[in-house]
Enzyme design. Structure first.
Site, PDB file in Angstrom:
ATOM      1  N   CYS A 299       6.642 -13.650  -0.140  1.00 47.48           N
ATOM      2  CA  CYS A 299       6.865 -12.479   0.705  1.00 47.48           C
ATOM      3  C   CYS A 299       5.772 -12.008   1.482  1.00 47.48           C
ATOM      4  O   CYS A 299       4.624 -12.343   1.756  1.00 47.48           O
ATOM      5  CB  CYS A 299       7.211 -10.702  -0.287  1.00 47.48           C
ATOM      6  SG  CYS A 299       7.112  -9.566   0.473  1.00 47.48           S
TER       7      CYS A 299
ATOM      8  N   CYS B 252       0.966  -1.416   0.382  1.00 46.09           N
ATOM      9  CA  CYS B 252      -0.265  -0.369   0.078  1.00 46.09           C
ATOM     10  C   CYS B 252       0.929   1.024  -0.026  1.00 46.09           C
ATOM     11  O   CYS B 252       2.353   1.766   0.258  1.00 46.09           O
ATOM     12  CB  CYS B 252      -0.772   0.475   1.713  1.00 46.09           C
ATOM     13  SG  CYS B 252      -2.207  -1.991   1.638  1.00 46.09           S
TER      14      CYS B 252
ATOM     15  N   SER C 135       8.373  -1.443 -16.178  1.00 44.41           N
ATOM     16  CA  SER C 135       9.034  -0.770 -15.028  1.00 44.41           C
ATOM     17  C   SER C 135      10.361  -1.574 -15.486  1.00 44.41           C
ATOM     18  O   SER C 135      11.128  -1.854 -14.502  1.00 44.41           O
ATOM     19  CB  SER C 135       8.476  -2.371 -13.966  1.00 44.41           C
ATOM     20  OG  SER C 135       7.776  -3.602 -14.990  1.00 44.41           O
TER      21      SER C 135
ATOM     22  N   CYS D 110      12.191 -13.132  -0.771  1.00 45.79           N
ATOM     23  CA  CYS D 110      11.925 -13.221  -1.852  1.00 45.79           C
ATOM     24  C   CYS D 110      12.828 -14.455  -2.919  1.00 45.79           C
ATOM     25  O   CYS D 110      12.383 -15.048  -3.669  1.00 45.79           O
ATOM     26  CB  CYS D 110      11.403 -12.796  -2.751  1.00 45.79           C
ATOM     27  SG  CYS D 110      11.719 -10.929  -3.062  1.00 45.79           S
TER      28      CYS D 110
ATOM     29  N   TYR E 281      10.880  -2.706  -8.183  1.00 41.79           N
ATOM     30  CA  TYR E 281       9.946  -3.130  -8.423  1.00 41.79           C
ATOM     31  C   TYR E 281       8.852  -2.083  -8.544  1.00 41.79           C
ATOM     32  O   TYR E 281       8.246  -1.040  -9.231  1.00 41.79           O
ATOM     33  CB  TYR E 281       9.432  -4.076  -8.752  1.00 41.79           C
ATOM     34  CG  TYR E 281       7.733  -4.248  -9.923  1.00 41.79           C
ATOM     35  CD1 TYR E 281       7.096  -4.492 -10.312  1.00 41.79           C
ATOM     36  CD2 TYR E 281       6.783  -4.440  -8.288  1.00 41.79           C
ATOM     37  CE1 TYR E 281       6.240  -4.210 -10.988  1.00 41.79           C
ATOM     38  CE2 TYR E 281       5.168  -4.304  -8.706  1.00 41.79           C
ATOM     39  CZ  TYR E 281       5.304  -4.274 -10.213  1.00 41.79           C
ATOM     40  OH  TYR E 281       3.747  -3.910 -10.552  1.00 41.79           O
TER      41      TYR E 281
ATOM     42  N   CYS F 137      12.929  -3.614   2.277  1.00 43.24           N
ATOM     43  CA  CYS F 137      12.326  -4.820   0.807  1.00 43.24           C
ATOM     44  C   CYS F 137      13.120  -4.245  -0.134  1.00 43.24           C
ATOM     45  O   CYS F 137      13.142  -3.681  -0.924  1.00 43.24           O
ATOM     46  CB  CYS F 137      11.648  -4.493   0.665  1.00 43.24           C
ATOM     47  SG  CYS F 137      10.723  -5.201  -0.833  1.00 43.24           S
TER      48      CYS F 137
ATOM     49  N   ASP G 265      12.745  -7.057 -18.902  1.00 46.51           N
ATOM     50  CA  ASP G 265      12.134  -6.276 -17.709  1.00 46.51           C
ATOM     51  C   ASP G 265      13.019  -7.009 -16.244  1.00 46.51           C
ATOM     52  O   ASP G 265      13.732  -7.341 -15.799  1.00 46.51           O
ATOM     53  CB  ASP G 265      11.044  -7.503 -18.329  1.00 46.51           C
ATOM     54  CG  ASP G 265       9.371  -7.475 -17.516  1.00 46.51           C
ATOM     55  OD1 ASP G 265       9.791  -5.965 -16.513  1.00 46.51           O
ATOM     56  OD2 ASP G 265       8.368  -7.639 -17.644  1.00 46.51           O
ATOM     57  N   ASP G 266      11.818  -6.158 -15.347  1.00 42.52           N
ATOM     58  CA  ASP G 266      12.384  -6.447 -14.071  1.00 42.52           C
ATOM     59  C   ASP G 266      12.061  -8.190 -13.186  1.00 42.52           C
ATOM     60  O   ASP G 266      13.305  -7.811 -12.341  1.00 42.52           O
ATOM     61  CB  ASP G 266      11.294  -5.378 -12.800  1.00 42.52           C
ATOM     62  CG  ASP G 266       9.815  -5.577 -12.646  1.00 42.52           C
ATOM     63  OD1 ASP G 266       9.292  -5.601 -13.623  1.00 42.52           O
ATOM     64  OD2 ASP G 266       9.974  -6.476 -11.629  1.00 42.52           O
TER      65      ASP G 266
ATOM     66  N   ASN H  10       0.987   0.251   5.563  1.00 44.77           N
ATOM     67  CA  ASN H  10       1.773  -0.169   4.765  1.00 44.77           C
ATOM     68  C   ASN H  10       2.662  -1.620   5.132  1.00 44.77           C
ATOM     69  O   ASN H  10       3.525  -0.578   5.992  1.00 44.77           O
ATOM     70  CB  ASN H  10       2.248   1.045   3.830  1.00 44.77           C
ATOM     71  CG  ASN H  10       3.867  -0.309   2.883  1.00 44.77           C
ATOM     72  OD1 ASN H  10       4.062   0.517   2.538  1.00 44.77           O
ATOM     73  ND2 ASN H  10       2.782  -1.016   2.357  1.00 44.77           N
ATOM     74  N   GLY H  11       2.402  -2.399   4.864  1.00 42.03           N
ATOM     75  CA  GLY H  11       3.253  -3.967   5.532  1.00 42.03           C
ATOM     76  C   GLY H  11       2.667  -4.871   5.373  1.00 42.03           C
ATOM     77  O   GLY H  11       0.984  -4.998   4.947  1.00 42.03           O
TER      78      GLY H  11
ATOM     79  N   GLY I 123      -1.205   1.042  -4.980  1.00 46.73           N
ATOM     80  CA  GLY I 123      -2.289   0.280  -4.549  1.00 46.73           C
ATOM     81  C   GLY I 123      -3.298   0.871  -4.901  1.00 46.73           C
ATOM     82  O   GLY I 123      -4.136   1.901  -5.417  1.00 46.73           O
TER      83      GLY I 123
ATOM     84  N   CYS J 127      16.619  -7.183   2.401  1.00 51.71           N
ATOM     85  CA  CYS J 127      15.852  -8.061   2.620  1.00 51.71           C
ATOM     86  C   CYS J 127      15.514  -8.860   0.778  1.00 51.71           C
ATOM     87  O   CYS J 127      14.814  -7.962   0.597  1.00 51.71           O
ATOM     88  CB  CYS J 127      14.472  -8.035   3.102  1.00 51.71           C
ATOM     89  SG  CYS J 127      13.369  -9.677   2.856  1.00 51.71           S
TER      90      CYS J 127
HETATM   91  P1  AMP Z   1       4.573 -12.195 -15.328  1.00 46.78           P
HETATM   92  O1  AMP Z   1       5.203 -12.486 -16.687  1.00 46.78           O
HETATM   93  O2  AMP Z   1       3.110 -13.299 -15.182  1.00 46.78           O
HETATM   94  O3  AMP Z   1       5.410 -13.570 -14.648  1.00 46.78           O
HETATM   95  O4  AMP Z   1       4.992 -11.226 -14.877  1.00 46.78           O
HETATM   96  C1  AMP Z   1       5.632 -10.319 -14.823  1.00 46.78           C
HETATM   97  C2  AMP Z   1       5.413  -8.814 -14.522  1.00 46.78           C
HETATM   98  O5  AMP Z   1       4.438  -8.444 -13.243  1.00 46.78           O
HETATM   99  C3  AMP Z   1       7.053  -8.035 -14.452  1.00 46.78           C
HETATM  100  O6  AMP Z   1       6.669  -7.272 -15.953  1.00 46.78           O
HETATM  101  C4  AMP Z   1       6.238  -7.089 -13.225  1.00 46.78           C
HETATM  102  O7  AMP Z   1       6.810  -5.891 -13.686  1.00 46.78           O
HETATM  103  C5  AMP Z   1       5.634  -7.335 -12.450  1.00 46.78           C
HETATM  104  N1  AMP Z   1       5.231  -7.696 -10.966  1.00 46.78           N
HETATM  105  C6  AMP Z   1       6.309  -7.960 -10.372  1.00 46.78           C
HETATM  106  N2  AMP Z   1       5.691  -8.107  -9.176  1.00 46.78           N
HETATM  107  C7  AMP Z   1       4.969  -7.570  -9.109  1.00 46.78           C
HETATM  108  C8  AMP Z   1       3.305  -7.315  -8.340  1.00 46.78           C
HETATM  109  N3  AMP Z   1       4.121  -7.697  -6.761  1.00 46.78           N
HETATM  110  N4  AMP Z   1       2.202  -7.112  -8.267  1.00 46.78           N
HETATM  111  C9  AMP Z   1       2.159  -7.020 -10.025  1.00 46.78           C
HETATM  112  N5  AMP Z   1       2.953  -7.121 -10.736  1.00 46.78           N
HETATM  113  C10 AMP Z   1       4.473  -7.785 -10.604  1.00 46.78           C
END
Ligand code: AMP
Length: 479
Positions: free
Chosen positions: A390, A9, A291, A444, A250, A244, A353-354, A110-111, A36, A441
């Site tokens: 997490c 959040c 992202s 994950c 991300y 975190c 991607d992240d 938040n948490g 959120g 941390c």
């Molecule tokens: P997927 O390929 O379905 O695993 O989705 C990966 C994407 O989800 C990546 O582009 C991330 O930016 C995004 N992502 C990572 N963590 C989260 C999260 N906690 N909530 C929503 N999206 C996320």
């Protein structure tokens, strides 16, 4: 079995010497919308009474000129909520309000607490009733039923009992409190604007109202702001700071500064590091917006491969309330992303991607790129593989759902239909961040949980902790 709500959040608080604060909170929450999207709420105090307005939806859907107008007062807090389990219902939205010694107080969190069940059971044995399944209500209940004479004492007593992650803002009729857990899992910053004090999850919420960043709330610190100004106290021993790292990868907004560093720059450096660790023979680098964009630019800067916006994002989609039929589901990602065919056709792509969580989005994005004529797709991820859930407030997945928890790197590459796939190593991530590793941390990625988790309340336990299910080469790379 009672699975707790995980809260990812945004929180905001402001103490003004005389201005009406509702609009400032509204703008602050808009800047925190990425934290959120399920509900939004504001509580303000006019010095005598506290008024709360909250509802399900985005900040701009919940609030209008009409419903902000009655929120008159110079101290206030706000919240944007993203729940991952349990119902997205009105009564779970925040701020929540309770009574303390015949006066209302409001709280936003938040948490995610790790001892919610224990406390709730203990409270219920004392005949204390709960309206919701949120851990925030547990904190509020501890304060409400503390028997302390002052709210400050009650907050400190409650904080002594709770475990896990919490960045809190608490509003009484004449004071604003901010609290950050002793591990500092979630961010919380202090700002100042024309003599008024602001508390927010991220600095981007200070920028939007032209407030200056003062400093972060320290892990284990409680801040109290009232007519005498701001004072602070360390209330808990800090034995292990565990910020975190996923906030940096991300969650936080790229224009925010967390832990003293700008998030865009950190992600750019993660991309550079990834290019050093995992080069690719390719014609262009593209990021999965938004992202993946800063890291893709970093990858390009380091590798010399040109960066191009190859995927165009529709920014106006927001949440999609679509029925999960197969036909509609396939439209899913296309609603948000569309490839630039002229750019992509016949090219060898590095796609940055992240993170990969379940792999569903990535699989569709990659298919989309091949459909647009990509010759090769080499995926580069600026985090190590996500393997462990997490419990401290980021909505992720269960162990079973993480694509990397039961597949080898090669299996994932094949499943996603890629020419090559590489993740950033934990050490590479640490070097890009430029802080000491022991301040973060990484649970994950490596399962090293800084606060013990009662796994009985989490269904992941049913799956397996066996390394047979965990890709050992990925795991080794992470330790
Ligand atoms: P997927 O390929 O379905 O695993 O989705 C990966 C994407 O989800 C990546 O582009 C991330 O930016 C995004 N992502 C990572 N963590 C989260 C999260 N906690 N909530 C929503 N999206 C996320």
């Amino acid at each position: 079995m009672n699975k707790c709500l995980k809260e990812a959040c945004g929180v905001f608080g402001i103490y003004s010497k005389g201005k009406n604060v509702a609009e400032f909170i509204f703008y602050g929450l808009q800047a925190l919308q990425h934290r959120g999207q399920e509900s939004a709420g504001i509580a303000v105090s006019d010095g005598d009474d506290i008024l709360v307005f909250k509802d399900l939806g985005l900040v701009s859907q919940v609030f209008s000129e009409q419903n902000l107008a009655p929120l008159q007062g110079s101290i206030g807090i706000g919240h944007t909520r993203y729940s991952t389990t349990g119902k997205n219902i009105w009564k779970n939205s925040q701020p929540i309000y309770r009574m303390f010694n015949d006066e209302v107080f409001a709280i936003a969190h938040n948490g995610n607490l790790t001892n919610t069940d224990e406390i709730r059971k203990e409270q219920m044995r004392k005949d204390i009733r709960f309206e919701t399944s949120t851990d925030t209500e547990v904190i509020a209940s501890l304060i409400e039923n503390s028997g302390c004479l002052s709210l400050e004492e009650a907050v400190k007593e409650a904080v002594d009992k709770i475990k896990g992650s919490y960045s809190l803002v608490i509003l009484s009729k004449d004071a604003l409190f901010a609290v950050r857990d002793p591990h500092g899992f979630r961010p919380l910053v202090i700002g100042e604007r024309e003599g008024d004090w602001i508390i927010a999850s991220e600095t981007c919420a200070l920028d939007i109202i032209d407030a200056d960043f003062v400093r972060e709330v320290d892990p284990g610190e409680i801040i109290i702001i009232d007519k005498d100004g701001m004072r602070s106290q360390m209330m808990l021993d800090v034995d292990r700071i565990s910020m975190c790292v996923f906030e940096l990868i991300y969650f936080a907004r790229p224009d925010s500064y967390l832990y003293g560093k700008n998030i865009f720059e950190l992600r750019h450096r993660m991309g550079r590091q990834l290019a050093i660790e995992s080069p690719a023979e390719a014609d262009i680098v593209i990021g999965v917006p938004d992202s993946g964009t800063p890291a893709a630019q970093g990858y390009s800067a380091e590798s010399g491969i040109p960066y191009i916006d190859g995927l165009i994002k529709n920014r106006y989609i927001g949440r999609t309330f679509i029925q999960p039929t197969q036909e509609i589901r396939q439209i899913g990602v296309k609603l948000k992303l569309n490839p630039l065919k002229e750019i992509i056709r016949g090219k060898r792509l590095v796609v940055v991607d992240d993170s990969i969580v379940r792999g569903n989005t990535s699989k569709k994005v990659i298919q989309m790129l091949y459909n647009a004529g990509a010759k090769e797709v080499h995926m580069r991820i600026t985090s190590p593989p996500l393997l462990f859930p997490c419990y401290y407030g980021v909505d992720m997945a269960t162990k079973k759902e993480f694509i990397a928890s039961h597949r080898t790197l090669e299996d994932i590459r094949k499943y996603l239909n890629l020419d090559s796939l590489r993740y950033l190593s934990i050490d590479g991530l640490v070097s890009a961040i430029g802080h000491s590793k022991d301040k973060f941390c990484f649970a994950c990625f490596n399962g090293d949980y800084p606060v013990p988790v009662n796994e009985d309340i989490y269904p992941e336990k049913d799956f397996t902790d066996s390394e047979d299910y965990i890709n050992s080469d990925i795991l080794k790379a992470n330790h």
